[in-house]
Design a protein around this motif. Structure first.
Motif: not given
Length: 389
Positions: A186-192, A217-229
């Motif tokens: 999922p694109e970062d902007e899409f997650l946001r 993914s190189g972060l603990f959770f992949a979604h964290q690259r987008s900055g969302i919770r």
């Protein structure tokens, strides 16, 4: 009686493992770049992991959730600190599918709504609710097909908004990176945008990090690259390095009540010990950073590879989409006709890998993978694919 055969099995039986190496019953050696579907996160038979399990087994392997279990509290605290969700609650279960079942139920409890929005090519498990939000009709029975679930294309914000604006949805469920589909992000902007839409329309956002989480993914959770919770996060696979466990991380504004969730085996003493050992090894050996480093090594190595149409993924969650002629569906007479590249990597070069359809090789190795072992795989890959150039 015999096993109910729902899988096509290779004629290989691993009987021993150490880090990224496996040996079969005949003594043949293999390199494991698949980790049993992304389960082996810290390598086979890691000595710290083995020692902790042995020590716990000598004390107590199981008792029910009718009593106090301080190991559950230790695990929740340690996991919260590792992933940055330390104010969330942790419900422990036995698998990824069960985690998603409970996540969907929690969202419904919290909103009073019944519907879920899921995405094309999604995979969330094979049990009742989990398979209903999985975009694969071939594994979904009539019993599991429901009007409560709508699928829209991944990364299509307009389609998601059209559905969520009805106000009927309890949950949006999305993978941090789609694994079974062939490694789609999922694109970062899409997650946001999803986070904003869920806030706007009173819908809970569930992030399925069962395959993409725990540092892969190189972060603990992949979604964290987008900055969302997320409101709810589901975990399993690499959580205990092979012992059955799953978890649901739950936002503090979703309040528990008696009878809302329950489990017999979930959070048992042995499973919690295994999960604690995994977190300790990940932290002490800096394995999240290693996943990012070795993943970047792979990315650079495959840049411009003539056999690869597209390199997808992050860290050590990798999809290599093959160009036509390399996917086992090549014209008659080609070196690849009738035999998939995955099978040749296994039987000729002794590398375990995964696949998605006929044209994607998936790599999901232990986070302990070294660049030296990665280079051995790259050399074997090039020897095989050179025949098709």
């Amino acid at each position: 009686m015999h096993p109910f055969e729902v899988y096509k099995l290779w004629d290989i039986e691993p009987v021993r493992g150490l880090d990224t190496t496996l040996w079969d019953k005949d003594g043949h050696e293999y390199t494991d770049l698949y980790g049993g579907h992304a389960v082996i996160s810290i390598g086979h038979c890691h000595p710290h992991y083995v020692k902790m399990l042995q020590t716990q087994l000598e004390k107590l392997g199981f008792y029910s959730n009718a009593v106090q279990n301080s190991l559950q509290k230790q695990l929740a605290t340690r996991l919260g600190k590792a992933c940055g969700y330390d104010d969330y609650a942790l419900f422990l279960c036995n698998s990824g599918a069960e985690a998603n079942e409970n996540a969907l139920k929690l969202a419904s409890f919290a909103t009073g709504r019944a519907k879920a929005l899921a995405f094309s090519k999604s995979f969330h498990g094979r049990t009742g609710g989990a398979v209903s939000v999985t975009d694969n009709p071939s594994i979904r029975s009539a019993y599991n097909s429901t009007s409560h679930v709508t699928f829209v294309p991944l990364n299509d914000a307009a389609a998601a908004e059209r559905e969520l604006s009805t106000g009927d949805y309890a949950a949006v469920i999305i993978e941090g990176i789609q694994g079974v589909a062939g490694i789609y992000e999922p694109e970062d902007e899409f997650l946001r945008t999803l986070r904003s839409l869920c806030d706007r329309f009173g819908t809970r956002l569930i992030l399925d990090e069962i395959q993409s989480g725990y540092g892969r993914s190189g972060l603990f959770f992949a979604h964290q690259r987008s900055g969302i919770r997320a409101d709810i996060i589901t975990v399993a696979k690499g959580m205990a390095n092979g012992l059955p466990i799953g978890g649901v991380l739950i936002s503090p504004d979703i309040k528990p009540r008696y009878g809302m969730l329950g489990t017999t085996f979930g959070g048992n003493h042995l499973a919690c010990t295994a999960a604690l050992a995994v977190l300790e090894v990940i932290e002490n050996e800096h394995l999240v950073d290693n996943a990012a480093k070795v993943g970047e090594h792979f990315r650079k190595a495959f840049a411009g590879d003539p056999a690869v149409r597209e390199y997808r993924g992050r860290g050590l969650m990798i999809g290599l989409e093959l160009r036509s002629g390399f996917d086992g569906a090549a014209p008659q007479g080609s070196a690849f006709c009738g035999r998939s590249l995955r099978d040749r990597l296994l039987f000729e070069k002794h590398f375990f890998t995964g696949a998605a359809g006929a044209s994607v090789i998936r790599l999901l190795p232990s986070l302990t993978l070294s660049t030296e072992t990665a280079d051995r795989f790259i050399a074997a890959w090039r020897e095989l694919t050179a025949e098709g150039v």
